[in-house]
Write an enzyme that holds these catalytic residues in place. Sequence first.
Site, PDB file in Angstrom:
ATOM      1  N   ASP A 143      -1.839  -5.423  25.607  1.00  0.00           N
ATOM      2  CA  ASP A 143      -0.602  -4.845  26.130  1.00  0.00           C
ATOM      3  C   ASP A 143      -0.587  -3.330  25.929  1.00  0.00           C
ATOM      4  OD1 ASP A 143       1.870  -4.765  27.295  1.00  0.00           O
ATOM      5  OD2 ASP A 143       2.971  -5.508  25.545  1.00  0.00           O
TER       6      ASP A 143
ATOM      7  N   ASN B 123       2.942 -11.744  35.965  1.00  0.00           N
ATOM      8  CA  ASN B 123       2.480 -10.430  36.433  1.00  0.00           C
ATOM      9  C   ASN B 123       2.591 -10.256  37.955  1.00  0.00           C
ATOM     10  OD1 ASN B 123      -0.121 -10.058  33.899  1.00  0.00           O
ATOM     11  ND2 ASN B 123       1.962  -9.269  33.925  1.00  0.00           N
TER      12      ASN B 123
HETATM   13  C1  FPP Z   1      -0.624  -5.235  29.970  1.00  0.00           C
HETATM   14  O1  FPP Z   1      -0.288  -3.878  29.960  1.00  0.00           O
HETATM   15  C2  FPP Z   1      -1.912  -5.455  30.613  1.00  0.00           C
HETATM   16  C3  FPP Z   1      -2.109  -6.200  31.741  1.00  0.00           C
HETATM   17  C4  FPP Z   1      -1.005  -6.873  32.438  1.00  0.00           C
HETATM   18  C5  FPP Z   1      -3.413  -6.348  32.359  1.00  0.00           C
HETATM   19  C6  FPP Z   1      -4.615  -6.439  31.482  1.00  0.00           C
HETATM   20  C7  FPP Z   1      -5.760  -5.990  32.273  1.00  0.00           C
HETATM   21  C8  FPP Z   1      -6.769  -5.206  31.860  1.00  0.00           C
HETATM   22  C9  FPP Z   1      -6.957  -4.765  30.470  1.00  0.00           C
HETATM   23  C10 FPP Z   1      -7.727  -4.698  32.883  1.00  0.00           C
HETATM   24  C11 FPP Z   1      -9.010  -5.331  33.082  1.00  0.00           C
HETATM   25  C12 FPP Z   1      -9.277  -6.654  32.481  1.00  0.00           C
HETATM   26  C13 FPP Z   1     -10.528  -7.213  32.404  1.00  0.00           C
HETATM   27  C14 FPP Z   1     -10.660  -8.559  31.828  1.00  0.00           C
HETATM   28  C15 FPP Z   1     -11.747  -6.522  32.885  1.00  0.00           C
HETATM   29  P1  FPP Z   1       1.056  -3.420  30.695  1.00  0.00           P
HETATM   30  O2  FPP Z   1       0.669  -2.965  32.060  1.00  0.00           O
HETATM   31  O3  FPP Z   1       2.074  -4.512  30.646  1.00  0.00           O
HETATM   32  O4  FPP Z   1       1.487  -2.211  29.802  1.00  0.00           O
HETATM   33  P2  FPP Z   1       2.985  -1.704  29.529  1.00  0.00           P
HETATM   34  O5  FPP Z   1       3.694  -2.810  28.808  1.00  0.00           O
HETATM   35  O6  FPP Z   1       2.766  -0.503  28.675  1.00  0.00           O
HETATM   36  O7  FPP Z   1       3.591  -1.377  30.848  1.00  0.00           O
END
Ligand code: FPP
Length: 256
Positions: free
Chosen positions: A36, A84
């Site tokens: 996250d 998501n």
């Molecule tokens: C949460 O951060 C993250 C995600 C919803 C996506 C996770 C994806 C990756 C790390 C990219 C690539 C993955 C692989 C397996 C190659 P957020 O966007 O919710 O962050 P925030 O809460 O700060 O907005």
Amino acid sequence: MWESLKGYIKPGSEEERLVREIDMARLPRHIAVIMDGNGRWAARRGRARVEGHKAGSESVREAAETCARLGISYLTLYAFSKENWKRPRPEVIRLWRLLRDSLKTDGRLFMENNLRLTAIGQRPGIPRLVLKEIERLEKATERNSRMTLILALNYGGRAEILEAVGRILRSRTVRPQDLDEEHFSGFLYTGGIPDPDLLIRTSGEMRVSNFLLWQIAYTELWITPVLWPDFRRKDLFEAVVDYQKRDRRFGDVQSR
Ligand code: FPP
């Protein structure tokens, strides 16, 4: 220090100090991660959210390599939840594209490092080209044995439990009196995979966000304020050191 970590971590560094604290005989067998903070990481730099996801995919590589070198058997990463889909369409498209590109470019690394890939979540709904890449890699790596990397994609914990119940009802072979916890676990996406010993969540949020709801019943939680794109080897070692200080009793009065 284990051979596989030599040359990978700097002598005299904080990482090395932490690795020396780890008891290699009591490693968590399965680590799960809620990655996250990508969006906040990007916002703090005045960049688009997708830049945070890109930086986050570098952390994925580092975490996977570190876990494999350390001797972890299973690593589960929460890469895309069923929730998501609510994000703005351009972000959703870029996220899936990033996932597909990462799987394509890192395919070779799975073979070179003897890693197995598997995905959990609702496959119908995953964009066709991403699913094709996943299924190709699952097949190509099915005999690899060093570590299994489990990607949770289009995943929801409640949906997983409901699907398991549906499969049981449809099978008509399970009698209610035979349905115990072990039997039920076999109907989940994670059937055959041991429950996580350690769940890491980055960015400081204190929730489980519909992740592995059944499987984390006795999992140790480790929450760090570090945002996922900033998550380095040192953080992983710190989580393992902390995990090893815990007294895991599984409801008993004695440690197990
Ligand atoms: C949460 O951060 C993250 C995600 C919803 C996506 C996770 C994806 C990756 C790390 C990219 C690539 C993955 C692989 C397996 C190659 P957020 O966007 O919710 O962050 P925030 O809460 O700060 O907005």
